[in-house]
Design a protein around this motif. Structure first.
Motif, short mmCIF file in Angstrom:
data_model
loop_
_atom_site.label_atom_id
_atom_site.label_comp_id
_atom_site.label_asym_id
_atom_site.label_seq_id
_atom_site.Cartn_x
_atom_site.Cartn_y
_atom_site.Cartn_z
N ASP A 178 0.83 -1.21 0.00
CA ASP A 178 0.00 0.00 0.00
C ASP A 178 0.87 1.26 0.00
O ASP A 178 0.58 2.23 -0.71
CB ASP A 178 -0.92 0.00 1.23
CG ASP A 178 -1.95 -1.13 1.17
OD1 ASP A 178 -2.18 -1.65 0.05
OD2 ASP A 178 -2.51 -1.49 2.23
N LEU A 179 1.95 1.23 0.84
CA LEU A 179 2.85 2.38 0.87
C LEU A 179 3.51 2.60 -0.49
O LEU A 179 3.59 3.74 -0.98
CB LEU A 179 3.92 2.18 1.94
CG LEU A 179 4.99 3.28 2.05
CD1 LEU A 179 4.34 4.61 2.39
CD2 LEU A 179 6.04 2.90 3.08
N ALA A 180 3.99 1.50 -1.11
CA ALA A 180 4.62 1.63 -2.42
C ALA A 180 3.63 2.17 -3.46
O ALA A 180 3.96 3.04 -4.27
CB ALA A 180 5.18 0.28 -2.86
N ASN A 181 2.39 1.64 -3.41
CA ASN A 181 1.38 2.12 -4.37
C ASN A 181 1.05 3.58 -4.12
O ASN A 181 0.85 4.36 -5.06
CB ASN A 181 0.12 1.26 -4.25
CG ASN A 181 0.37 -0.18 -4.68
OD1 ASN A 181 1.25 -0.44 -5.51
ND2 ASN A 181 -0.38 -1.13 -4.13
N MET A 183 13.97 -1.41 -1.68
CA MET A 183 14.41 -2.38 -0.68
C MET A 183 13.29 -3.30 -0.22
O MET A 183 13.56 -4.33 0.41
CB MET A 183 15.02 -1.65 0.53
CG MET A 183 16.37 -1.02 0.25
SD MET A 183 17.00 -0.07 1.66
CE MET A 183 17.14 -1.34 2.91
N GLN A 184 12.02 -2.97 -0.53
CA GLN A 184 10.92 -3.84 -0.16
C GLN A 184 10.79 -5.03 -1.08
O GLN A 184 10.05 -5.98 -0.76
CB GLN A 184 9.59 -3.04 -0.17
CG GLN A 184 9.61 -1.77 0.65
CD GLN A 184 10.03 -2.00 2.09
OE1 GLN A 184 9.57 -2.95 2.72
NE2 GLN A 184 10.90 -1.13 2.60
N PRO A 228 12.79 -8.12 -2.92
CA PRO A 228 14.08 -8.83 -2.82
C PRO A 228 14.90 -8.81 -4.09
O PRO A 228 16.13 -8.77 -4.04
CB PRO A 228 13.65 -10.28 -2.45
CG PRO A 228 12.29 -10.13 -1.84
CD PRO A 228 11.65 -8.98 -2.55
N GLU A 229 14.24 -8.81 -5.26
CA GLU A 229 15.01 -8.88 -6.49
C GLU A 229 15.81 -7.60 -6.77
O GLU A 229 16.79 -7.63 -7.52
CB GLU A 229 14.10 -9.19 -7.68
CG GLU A 229 12.96 -8.20 -7.88
CD GLU A 229 11.72 -8.57 -7.09
OE1 GLU A 229 10.66 -7.98 -7.33
OE2 GLU A 229 11.83 -9.46 -6.22
N VAL A 230 15.42 -6.49 -6.20
CA VAL A 230 16.16 -5.23 -6.40
C VAL A 230 16.59 -4.63 -5.06
O VAL A 230 16.85 -3.43 -4.98
CB VAL A 230 15.30 -4.21 -7.19
CG1 VAL A 230 15.08 -4.67 -8.62
CG2 VAL A 230 13.96 -3.98 -6.49
N ALA A 231 16.68 -5.46 -4.01
CA ALA A 231 17.00 -4.94 -2.67
C ALA A 231 18.41 -4.37 -2.62
O ALA A 231 18.63 -3.30 -2.03
CB ALA A 231 16.83 -6.05 -1.63
N THR A 232 19.39 -5.06 -3.25
CA THR A 232 20.77 -4.56 -3.22
C THR A 232 20.88 -3.23 -3.96
O THR A 232 21.52 -2.28 -3.49
CB THR A 232 21.71 -5.60 -3.85
OG1 THR A 232 21.62 -6.82 -3.12
CG2 THR A 232 23.15 -5.10 -3.81
N THR A 233 20.26 -3.14 -5.13
CA THR A 233 20.25 -1.87 -5.86
C THR A 233 19.56 -0.78 -5.04
O THR A 233 19.99 0.37 -5.02
CB THR A 233 19.54 -2.04 -7.20
OG1 THR A 233 20.17 -3.11 -7.93
CG2 THR A 233 19.62 -0.77 -8.02
N GLY A 234 18.49 -1.17 -4.33
CA GLY A 234 17.80 -0.20 -3.48
C GLY A 234 18.68 0.33 -2.37
O GLY A 234 18.62 1.51 -2.02
#
Length: 640
Positions: free
Chosen positions: A139-142, A238-239, A241-247
């Motif tokens: 919800d926060l991301a949206n 960061m929420q 997992p597939e882009v957590a490191t980039t985040g």
């Protein structure tokens, strides 16, 4: 059952009776036994008397005893075979035991069912909480994405509206120019020059391309747009997992760029007193009084505020499962190391903040990018004194560092000479002072790393650093902030009627002139504490190579943004040929130090591979590798 046993005993006695009777019949009678004794008495009596007196009559010999009559044991008749009678089985009542066992089994089954149900309830509760947390994150991301899309849509609509109006005005102007030209053709002669003047008059000014930018965002908020976008994007990425490191890298860029820009803004570009203000002397201020150039006092204030925030955090979590306990200092040497590190660290940050009041962020960052070479020189100097082991000198790395330092020097000289060429002698002199202070800050950073190698680091995290170093750093900086007189930049000499002031005097004047600016100074202490926590958490969850890449990328990006965006500049960019020299020096500097970092990462990977190969042969620990990683990432420590 008793009757059966009695019958068996009677049968046994009946069987034994004949044998006992025969034994009694064959025994000699009492008379026969008496006669036998009377026959033996004359012979035995003297012998007994002599035996009683102890002697035998002379010539008397022991009489020969007559042979005893042979007594034969009568042969007993064979015992009759006795068989134990078979007893009837005893009746057994097992119903009570069965009932007890069945009851225990049922009770165990009941407890098992209760435990299973409790475990299922716990799993369902945890699953529901996880789903709620995931839903809240989505919800926060949206929500953030929706707000960003709405803002982008509004900006596009306004840009399209302004562009359409501009095109209509330009088209109308072009039509008018054509009409005027046609009506005057032949009467006034060639109209080429007049036509060019008219088109130039009605053409859209390129500076108006920032019209919408200026309308949407205020001058105070503009410098923080890119860092805030980086912080929001990093948190959202960061929420997943597939882009957590980039985040994490994006969040690292957002936090570091925000802190650098905020400190530069507070120290130099924020408006303390706007132009047009009537001063106490009756004179009207023609140029904005900007910033608060009190680097030492501001750093001491940040240390105190960070310590207060830490105490609030410590008290808030003390009676919770998240209680934090600072690391114990076990010796006087560790206390000495903490005090030394605290003073050098504080001096490094204070000088860096001092320099931001006189030079731009780009100049500051490009000078601080020379930290690897200054650190190597410091370490080799200590090694010559026998205080530090010699570091291996690789020709390619040293050449790259020298190239980067030369380009940093060329960049700095081009900025200073460009300001002098534009007629701003005071700005160029202030920039020289800022460059000298920034170099001193760089040397303090190198000294901090060198002392860490000589004295040994105490391995303090960000909370321990604030808890132990804040008070010594404040005590160390307070006399400097109170007594040191320094030249003040910009309009401060005109407003305060003094060209040299101490940080304490500048803080008192800022409190009198604009309390909002003072609130920004206090807020910088909270931001520095939060920035250190974010940086510590991100750096220690990334690999050393990712951390090095992130640090170099952040510096390069901030330098380019400062050169490209006008609202990030402390001084206007000089004209040609200085601006071309500046761009060339920046590009070569970034390329040289980026390649140097790449060589460092590759060397570290090779060393780790060799260490793993050695560990397979000879077991050992890898403390040396951890020290190398700490040294490699220590450039990114501390707040700006």
């Amino acid at each position: 059952m008793a009757d059966a046993m009695a019958d068996a005993l009677n049968q046994a006695m009946t069987s034994l009776a004949p044998a006992l009777g025969g034994l009694v019949t064959n025994m000699p009678s009492m008379g026969e036994a008496t006669a036998m004794l009377a026959t033996l008495a004359p012979t035995v009596a003297p012998v007994i008397a002599n035996l009683m007196s102890g002697t035998l009559p002379k010539g008397m010999e022991m009489p020969t005893m007559p042979p005893m009559p042979k007594f034969e044991m009568p042969t007993l008749p064979p015992m009759p075979k006795f068989e134990m009678p078979t007893l009837p089985p005893m009746p057994v009542d097992t119903s009570a035991a069965e009932n007890a066992v069945n009851g225990a089994v049922e009770q165990i089954k009941g407890k098992h069912d209760e435990a299973t149900q409790a475990a299922n309830d716990l799993v369902n509760h945890v699953t529901n909480k996880g789903n709620e947390a995931a839903q809240a994150a989505n919800d926060l991301a949206n929500h953030v994405t929706g707000k960003a899309n709405e803002a982008a849509q509004k900006a596009n609509d306004m840009v399209n509206q302004v562009t359409g109006q501009g095109n209509e005005a330009a088209q109308a102007a072009s039509g008018a120019v054509v009409q005027v030209t046609d009506s005057q053709k032949g009467a006034t002669g060639p109209t080429g020059e007049r036509d060019q003047e008219a088109k130039a008059h009605f053409a859209i000014d390129p500076t108006n391309t920032f019209m919408m930018w200026n309308a949407v965002f205020s001058d105070a908020f503009k410098p923080f747009i890119i860092p805030v976008i980086g912080l929001i994007a990093g948190v959202v990425m960061m929420q997943f997992p597939e882009v957590a490191t980039t985040g994490k890298l994006v969040l690292y860029f957002g936090s570091q760029s925000f802190m650098n820009i905020y400190m530069g803004w507070v120290m130099r570009t924020s408006v303390t007193v706007p132009k047009g203000t009537k001063l106490d002397s009756g004179k009207v201020l023609e140029v904005d009084l900007t910033g608060c150039p009190a680097g030492f006092a501001l750093t001491a204030m940040q240390q105190v505020i960070s310590f207060v925030v830490f105490c609030i955090f410590f008290a808030a979590v003390y009676y919770t499962p998240y209680r934090y306990t600072p690391k114990q200092l076990n010796s006087a040497f560790e206390v000495f190391c903490v005090i030394i590190f605290g003073c050098v660290f504080a001096l490094n940050i204070a000088l860096n903040n001092f320099s931001l009041g006189y030079i731009s962020i780009a100049v500051n960052l490009i000078i601080r990018s020379c930290l690897p070479l200054s650190t190597l020189v410091s370490q080799q100097g200590l090694a010559m004194c026998g205080l530090y082991p010699f570091k291996a000198c690789r020709a390619k790395e040293i050449i790259l560092m020298i190239i980067g330092v030369i380009c940093a020097g060329v960049f700095t000289l081009a900025r200073i000479w460009g300001s002098a060429a534009s007629g701003k002698e005071s700005d160029s002199s202030n920039q020289i002072l800022g460059v000298i202070i920034c170099i001193a800050s760089l040397l303090c950073g190198s000294l901090n790393l060198a002392l860490a190698g000589v004295l040994g680091e105490c391995k303090l995290n960000v909370y321990d650093t604030v808890a132990y170093m804040a008070i010594p750093a404040t005590v160390f900086l307070a006399p400097i902030a109170y007594f040191l007189q320094k030249p003040v930049p910009g309009q401060w000499p005109e407003v305060l009627h003094s060209a040299h002031m101490s940080d304490w005097q500048i803080l008192k004047a800022t409190w009198h002139l604009n309390k909002t600016t003072m609130s920004f100074l206090f807020l910088s202490g909270v931001f520095s504490f939060l920035y250190n926590i974010i940086q510590f958490s991100i750096v220690h969850t990334l690999s050393p190579s990712a951390t090095a890449f992130g640090g170099n990328f952040n510096k390069a990006a901030l330098i380019f943004l400062t050169l490209l965006l006008p609202f990030l500049r402390v001084h206007e960019l000089p004209g040609p040929p200085y601006i071309q020299v500046i761009w060339a020096a920046v590009i070569i500097n970034i390329c040289a130090f980026s390649y140097y970092s790449y060589l460092q990462i590759e060397a570290k990977k090779q060393k780790e591979a060799e260490a793993k190969a050695m560990l397979k042969e000879v077991p050992g620990d890898d403390d040396d590798d951890e020290d190398e990683e700490d040294e490699g990432s220590s450039d990114e420590g501390g707040c700006c």
